[in-house]
Enzyme design. Structure first.
Site, PDB file in Angstrom:
ATOM      1  N   LYS A  52       0.858  -1.177  -0.002  1.00 50.67           N
ATOM      2  CA  LYS A  52       0.097   0.005  -0.043  1.00 50.67           C
ATOM      3  C   LYS A  52       1.153   1.237  -0.076  1.00 50.67           C
ATOM      4  O   LYS A  52       0.649   2.019  -0.593  1.00 50.67           O
ATOM      5  CB  LYS A  52      -0.779   0.078   1.216  1.00 50.67           C
ATOM      6  N   GLN A  96      -5.151  -1.696   9.275  1.00 51.42           N
ATOM      7  CA  GLN A  96      -4.955  -3.157   8.807  1.00 51.42           C
ATOM      8  C   GLN A  96      -5.587  -4.347   9.420  1.00 51.42           C
ATOM      9  O   GLN A  96      -5.115  -4.384  10.725  1.00 51.42           O
ATOM     10  CB  GLN A  96      -3.399  -3.543   8.546  1.00 51.42           C
ATOM     11  N   ASP A 119     -11.719   2.151   3.361  1.00 55.15           N
ATOM     12  CA  ASP A 119     -12.008   0.538   3.309  1.00 55.15           C
ATOM     13  C   ASP A 119     -13.422   0.530   3.113  1.00 55.15           C
ATOM     14  O   ASP A 119     -13.683  -0.648   2.743  1.00 55.15           O
ATOM     15  CB  ASP A 119     -11.614  -0.116   4.693  1.00 55.15           C
TER      16      ASP A 119
HETATM   17  N1  GUN Z   1      -6.996  -7.338   6.115  1.00 55.12           N
HETATM   18  C1  GUN Z   1      -7.260  -8.101   4.933  1.00 55.12           C
HETATM   19  N2  GUN Z   1      -8.191  -7.233   4.065  1.00 55.12           N
HETATM   20  C2  GUN Z   1      -7.955  -6.084   4.369  1.00 55.12           C
HETATM   21  C3  GUN Z   1      -8.711  -4.942   3.829  1.00 55.12           C
HETATM   22  O1  GUN Z   1      -9.360  -5.244   2.675  1.00 55.12           O
HETATM   23  N3  GUN Z   1      -8.486  -3.818   4.783  1.00 55.12           N
HETATM   24  C4  GUN Z   1      -7.999  -3.854   5.769  1.00 55.12           C
HETATM   25  N4  GUN Z   1      -8.004  -2.522   6.562  1.00 55.12           N
HETATM   26  N5  GUN Z   1      -7.430  -4.930   6.312  1.00 55.12           N
HETATM   27  C5  GUN Z   1      -7.446  -6.075   5.752  1.00 55.12           C
END
Ligand code: GUN
Length: 285
Positions: A52, A96, A119
């Site tokens: 990211k 995350q 998200d």
């Molecule tokens: N963990 C696994 N997939 C995701 C996601 O799309 N967003 C976040 N914040 N954590 C994750």
């Protein structure tokens, strides 16, 4: 043989468009900013967070990482989120997941300002998706929709089967397919006749995290198959929820793992961050 849907190539094209958009925002004095919070040292989470950050750098988006120890308390994390909610240089906040067990994931999601919830996990944003009036779409389902759109197959009236009912993928995926007028079924671990349900799907989205659960005889001839699964196998390779070898003999279009949904999830996060920056700076979207 099925045509492979190239998520890498499709995401690269969206990235180019976003690069131009970020550069035009910068010329107006606006730099989109994303805060990424990681609690603990889960190796998979670390890889995702690094990717990211790399995407942000590539596009000219400001990225700030907050790597917190695994003993971090809920109060401490809520405190940081409060600060970031009030920080005008930050347009998007991503925690995350998963977080360590002393922290209530739902409380954390609820604390993120819905305007910065890139998200689209906050109940306010989930509700907006339900009624079809939204600013952000959840990254993985939105990426899957782009991949389906790339095939040229019209969703209207089609039998769409989503295998998996998570809040992150399955449930919002079903809603997006419904918005495009699909006839949608959600299958899950308690579904009794999974084989028959899947074999009736014109569009099949597998998001359960069980390697090769979907076999060739569960695919309708000519189906579009989207594989969200990414299980790390003992040999270190990623494995999808679909038996690719078998399914690609029957499907018309299929995503590979890796190189299908993964790159799309990442690019939609960038898109949401740019959208958040525009909304917060009252730039027309
Ligand atoms: N963990 C696994 N997939 C995701 C996601 O799309 N967003 C976040 N914040 N954590 C994750």
């Amino acid at each position: 043989m099925a045509q492979i849907i190239d998520g890498k190539a499709i995401s690269a094209q969206i990235k180019e468009e976003l690069k131009e958009e970020v550069s035009s925002l910068k010329s107006r004095g606006i730099q989109p900013g994303l805060a990424v919070i990681i609690v603990g040292s889960d190796p998979a989470s670390r890889i995702y967070v690094n990717l990211k950050k790399k995407d942000c750098e590539e596009l000219g988006i400001l990225s700030k990482e907050y790597a917190l120890p695994k003993e971090t308390t809920e109060e401490e994390l809520l405190g940081l989120i409060g600060e970031l909610n009030a920080d005008p240089s930050i347009n998007g906040i991503l925690v995350q997941l998963p977080v360590p067990e002393q922290i209530d994931e739902n409380k954390i999601i609820a604390a993120i300002s819905p305007e910065k919830d890139v998200d689209a996990f906050h109940a306010a944003n989930v509700g907006k998706i339900m009624i079809g009036s939204y600013s952000f779409l959840p990254c993985t389902p939105a990426g899957c929709m782009e991949l389906i759109a790339s095939t040229g197959v019209d969703i209207t009236g089609k039998n769409c089967v989503v295998v998996g009912r998570s809040n992150i993928v399955g449930k919002p995926m079903a809603m997006l397919l419904l918005h495009k007028h699909g006839t949608v079924t959600i299958a899950h671990s308690k579904t009794k006749n999974l084989k028959e349900v899947c074999a009736a799907a014109d569009i099949l989205v597998a998001a359960v995290g069980v390697p090769k659960l979907i076999k060739g005889d569960m695919i309708k001839p000519g189906a579009v198959v989207i594989d969200v699964g990414t299980t790390k196998m003992p040999d270190g390779k990623l494995c999808g929820d679909v038996d690719f070898e078998e399914a690609s003999k029957t499907a018309s279009f299929i995503t590979p793992v890796p190189g299908g949904v993964g790159p799309m999830t990442r690019v939609i996060l960038m898109k949401n961050t740019v959208t958040a920056a525009k909304l917060q700076n009252k730039v027309k979207i």
